[in-house]
Design a protein around this motif. Structure first.
Motif, mmCIF file in Angstrom:
data_model
loop_
_atom_site.group_PDB
_atom_site.id
_atom_site.type_symbol
_atom_site.label_atom_id
_atom_site.label_comp_id
_atom_site.label_asym_id
_atom_site.label_seq_id
_atom_site.Cartn_x
_atom_site.Cartn_y
_atom_site.Cartn_z
ATOM 1 N N GLY A 174 0.658 -1.234 0.052
ATOM 2 C CA GLY A 174 -0.121 -0.028 -0.165
ATOM 3 C C GLY A 174 0.806 1.133 0.078
ATOM 4 O O GLY A 174 0.131 2.282 -0.213
ATOM 5 N N GLU A 175 2.271 1.154 0.193
ATOM 6 C CA GLU A 175 2.917 2.295 0.107
ATOM 7 C C GLU A 175 2.956 3.189 -1.208
ATOM 8 O O GLU A 175 3.470 4.380 -1.014
ATOM 9 C CB GLU A 175 4.433 2.012 0.611
ATOM 10 C CG GLU A 175 5.071 1.079 -0.312
ATOM 11 C CD GLU A 175 6.783 0.525 0.159
ATOM 12 O OE1 GLU A 175 6.829 0.777 1.363
ATOM 13 O OE2 GLU A 175 7.252 -0.155 -0.460
ATOM 14 N N ASN A 176 2.650 2.685 -2.116
ATOM 15 C CA ASN A 176 2.730 3.053 -3.618
ATOM 16 C C ASN A 176 1.449 3.852 -3.827
ATOM 17 O O ASN A 176 1.368 4.479 -4.962
ATOM 18 C CB ASN A 176 3.229 2.263 -4.445
ATOM 19 C CG ASN A 176 4.607 1.783 -4.321
ATOM 20 O OD1 ASN A 176 5.466 2.526 -4.117
ATOM 21 N ND2 ASN A 176 5.027 0.693 -4.421
ATOM 22 N N ILE A 177 0.412 3.909 -3.036
ATOM 23 C CA ILE A 177 -1.050 4.253 -3.131
ATOM 24 C C ILE A 177 -0.620 5.875 -3.378
ATOM 25 O O ILE A 177 0.021 6.274 -2.457
ATOM 26 C CB ILE A 177 -2.029 3.918 -2.321
ATOM 27 C CG1 ILE A 177 -2.010 2.358 -2.256
ATOM 28 C CG2 ILE A 177 -3.206 4.805 -2.441
ATOM 29 C CD1 ILE A 177 -3.113 1.863 -1.383
ATOM 30 N N LYS A 178 -1.292 6.667 -4.217
ATOM 31 C CA LYS A 178 -0.965 8.034 -4.478
ATOM 32 C C LYS A 178 -2.398 8.537 -4.804
ATOM 33 O O LYS A 178 -3.553 7.878 -5.241
ATOM 34 C CB LYS A 178 -0.205 8.632 -5.290
ATOM 35 C CG LYS A 178 -0.385 8.015 -6.878
ATOM 36 C CD LYS A 178 0.631 8.478 -7.819
ATOM 37 C CE LYS A 178 0.123 8.204 -9.160
ATOM 38 N NZ LYS A 178 1.324 8.476 -10.029
ATOM 39 N N ALA A 179 -2.633 9.979 -4.638
ATOM 40 C CA ALA A 179 -3.908 10.518 -4.922
ATOM 41 C C ALA A 179 -4.437 10.478 -6.451
ATOM 42 O O ALA A 179 -3.389 10.510 -7.022
ATOM 43 C CB ALA A 179 -3.932 12.137 -4.418
ATOM 44 N N GLY A 180 -5.195 10.284 -6.771
ATOM 45 C CA GLY A 180 -5.688 10.149 -8.045
ATOM 46 C C GLY A 180 -6.156 8.667 -8.664
ATOM 47 O O GLY A 180 -6.614 8.173 -9.440
ATOM 48 N N ASP A 229 -8.140 8.200 6.220
ATOM 49 C CA ASP A 229 -9.327 7.888 6.526
ATOM 50 C C ASP A 229 -10.250 7.173 5.549
ATOM 51 O O ASP A 229 -9.523 7.171 4.238
ATOM 52 C CB ASP A 229 -10.091 9.177 6.714
ATOM 53 C CG ASP A 229 -11.528 9.111 7.562
ATOM 54 O OD1 ASP A 229 -11.605 7.829 8.156
ATOM 55 O OD2 ASP A 229 -12.177 9.918 7.792
ATOM 56 N N VAL A 230 -11.281 6.671 5.603
ATOM 57 C CA VAL A 230 -12.195 6.241 4.504
ATOM 58 C C VAL A 230 -13.557 6.917 4.779
ATOM 59 O O VAL A 230 -14.116 6.809 5.799
ATOM 60 C CB VAL A 230 -12.410 4.607 4.868
ATOM 61 C CG1 VAL A 230 -13.428 4.250 3.623
ATOM 62 C CG2 VAL A 230 -10.940 4.215 4.315
ATOM 63 N N VAL A 231 -13.886 7.586 3.716
ATOM 64 C CA VAL A 231 -15.399 8.073 3.796
ATOM 65 C C VAL A 231 -16.196 7.530 2.993
ATOM 66 O O VAL A 231 -15.722 7.297 1.574
ATOM 67 C CB VAL A 231 -15.219 9.857 3.738
ATOM 68 C CG1 VAL A 231 -14.318 10.415 4.865
ATOM 69 C CG2 VAL A 231 -14.336 10.085 2.362
ATOM 70 N N GLY A 246 -1.754 10.683 5.211
ATOM 71 C CA GLY A 246 -1.789 11.897 4.192
ATOM 72 C C GLY A 246 -2.809 11.418 3.012
ATOM 73 O O GLY A 246 -2.834 12.596 1.961
ATOM 74 N N LEU A 247 -3.322 10.549 2.852
ATOM 75 C CA LEU A 247 -4.325 10.035 1.939
ATOM 76 C C LEU A 247 -5.695 9.601 2.671
ATOM 77 O O LEU A 247 -5.452 8.884 3.595
ATOM 78 C CB LEU A 247 -3.602 8.783 1.015
ATOM 79 C CG LEU A 247 -2.627 9.371 0.080
ATOM 80 C CD1 LEU A 247 -2.025 8.102 -0.491
ATOM 81 C CD2 LEU A 247 -2.819 10.585 -0.835
ATOM 82 N N GLU A 292 -7.628 10.586 -2.576
ATOM 83 C CA GLU A 292 -7.242 11.886 -2.608
ATOM 84 C C GLU A 292 -6.343 12.141 -1.265
ATOM 85 O O GLU A 292 -6.377 11.370 -0.341
ATOM 86 C CB GLU A 292 -8.518 12.685 -2.658
ATOM 87 C CG GLU A 292 -9.384 12.749 -1.455
ATOM 88 C CD GLU A 292 -10.658 13.413 -1.515
ATOM 89 O OE1 GLU A 292 -11.083 13.834 -2.451
ATOM 90 O OE2 GLU A 292 -11.318 13.783 -0.339
ATOM 91 N N GLU A 293 -5.719 13.223 -1.362
ATOM 92 C CA GLU A 293 -5.193 14.007 -0.203
ATOM 93 C C GLU A 293 -6.006 14.222 0.793
ATOM 94 O O GLU A 293 -7.097 14.702 0.838
ATOM 95 C CB GLU A 293 -4.229 15.116 -0.792
ATOM 96 C CG GLU A 293 -3.191 14.826 -1.692
ATOM 97 C CD GLU A 293 -2.436 15.991 -2.202
ATOM 98 O OE1 GLU A 293 -2.597 16.957 -1.543
ATOM 99 O OE2 GLU A 293 -1.437 15.665 -2.954
#
Length: 333
Positions: free
Chosen positions: A166-172, A329-331, A258-259, A324-325
């Motif tokens: 999961g460390e490579n997950i990014k916004a978008g 959290d999970v919404v 941060g994500l 997203e940034e």
């Protein structure tokens, strides 16, 4: 009463031996065979890896077992036991290779134990793992007769460089959902209380099936879907098995700081049984998402550029959110 024996105390070595022999015969049909099966320990040959990492999981089936025991249907929870462990293991990128079970019961009922083992063996077949051993504990002073509990243990392997963290997950990035077969193996303490409160029997009808048939639908095993995604050449950035804690409690575990993950509920295919239990129990939506998988049994995070390929190789999959940034959290929106 005369002389005491282990049999008189409620523990039968003969029944246990007969069950072991049944298992020994059943596992011969599995595609992978254990070394020294039935000895004090057993295992598998490990070949074809340069820098192997061993991954392990353990899990049970929970109070879904009480429904199985109430209606006398025991094979499906054996599949659940394998599924709960294998799906957890798959999230790491490892390939499951071996499974062990632990069965604890007040008295070994051979027919019940055989049904349980039939389910476990079927789960191992679906997951393509070897059943390398286990333990059946007969404890008459601990469990009432007719009651049993299950625990499972799964071993997997992968190259160290192929671990998915999961460390490579990014916004978008995009969240892809894989459909569940139903409640899977979570939320059953709440389900049972709601049904009891509303006076609903397991023999009552729901959507053309008996309630117990709906509730005992086995947990889906996602081996083939994950294998297809890995074989497609796309980069899988993170995977989550949606179990206890629902989507928020499980998806958050793979997010970097941060994500945040935004899950769009309107994009999740509707399953009427979740609406059914919600309405019966007057359960708030937040509680529903916190307790149940809501129709999504497994989630995969990929880059936006890989989304078309992912959806193509797993036709049952669907986009249900994005990254997203923001505060980790999970919404649900």
């Amino acid at each position: 009463m005369g002389e005491w024996t282990y049999e008189k105390a409620g523990v039968s070595i003969e029944r246990a031996d007969a069950f072991v022999e049944y298992i020994r015969e059943r596992v011969k049909a599995l595609p992978k065979q254990a070394l020294l099966f039935g000895s004090f320990a057993s295992g598998l040959k490990l070949t074809g890896y340069k820098s192997p990492v061993l991954m392990l999981t353990t899990d049970g089936v929970g109070t879904k077992l009480k429904i199985a025991q109430a209606v006398g249907v025991h094979n499906t929870v054996g599949i659940d036991l394998v599924a709960m462990n294998v799906n957890d293991l798959l999230t790491t990128g490892a390939t499951p290779i071996a499974f062990l079970d632990y069965i604890a019961t007040g008295r070994i009922d051979l027919e019940v134990m055989k049904a349980l083992m039939d389910g476990i063996v079927e789960g191992c077949r679906l997951a393509e793992v070897a059943l390398v051993g286990g333990e059946t504990a007969e404890m008459p002073d601990f469990y009432p007769e007719g009651v049993y509990d299950l625990a499972g243990f799964c071993l997997g392997v992968c190259e160290e460089e192929d671990l998915i963290t999961g460390e490579n997950i990014k916004a978008g990035d995009v969240i892809i959902g894989l459909p569940s077969s139903g409640f899977h193996s979570n939320g059953y303490s709440l389900i049972r209380k709601v049904l009891q409160d509303r006076g609903i029997s397991y023999e009552d009808s729901f959507e053309g099936r008996r309630v117990w048939e709906v509730l005992l639908e086995p947990t889906r095993i996602y081996l083939q879907e994950v294998r297809a995604l890995k074989s497609s050449g796309i980069r899988i950035k993170g995977m989550a098995h949606i179990t206890g804690g629902g989507i928020p409690g499980n998806l958050v575990r793979i997010l970097p700081e941060g994500l945040r993950a935004v899950v769009e509920k309107k994009k999740i295919p509707k399953k009427i049984l979740f609406d059914w239990i919600r309405d019966l129990g007057k359960i708030q939506e937040e509680e529903m998402f916190k307790t149940f998988n809501m129709g999504v049994g497994f989630m995969v995070v990929v880059g936006k550029e890989d989304m078309p390929t992912a959806l193509g190789v797993v036709p049952s999959s669907f986009v249900c959110g994005f990254i997203e940034e923001g505060k980790k959290d999970v919404v649900i929106v």
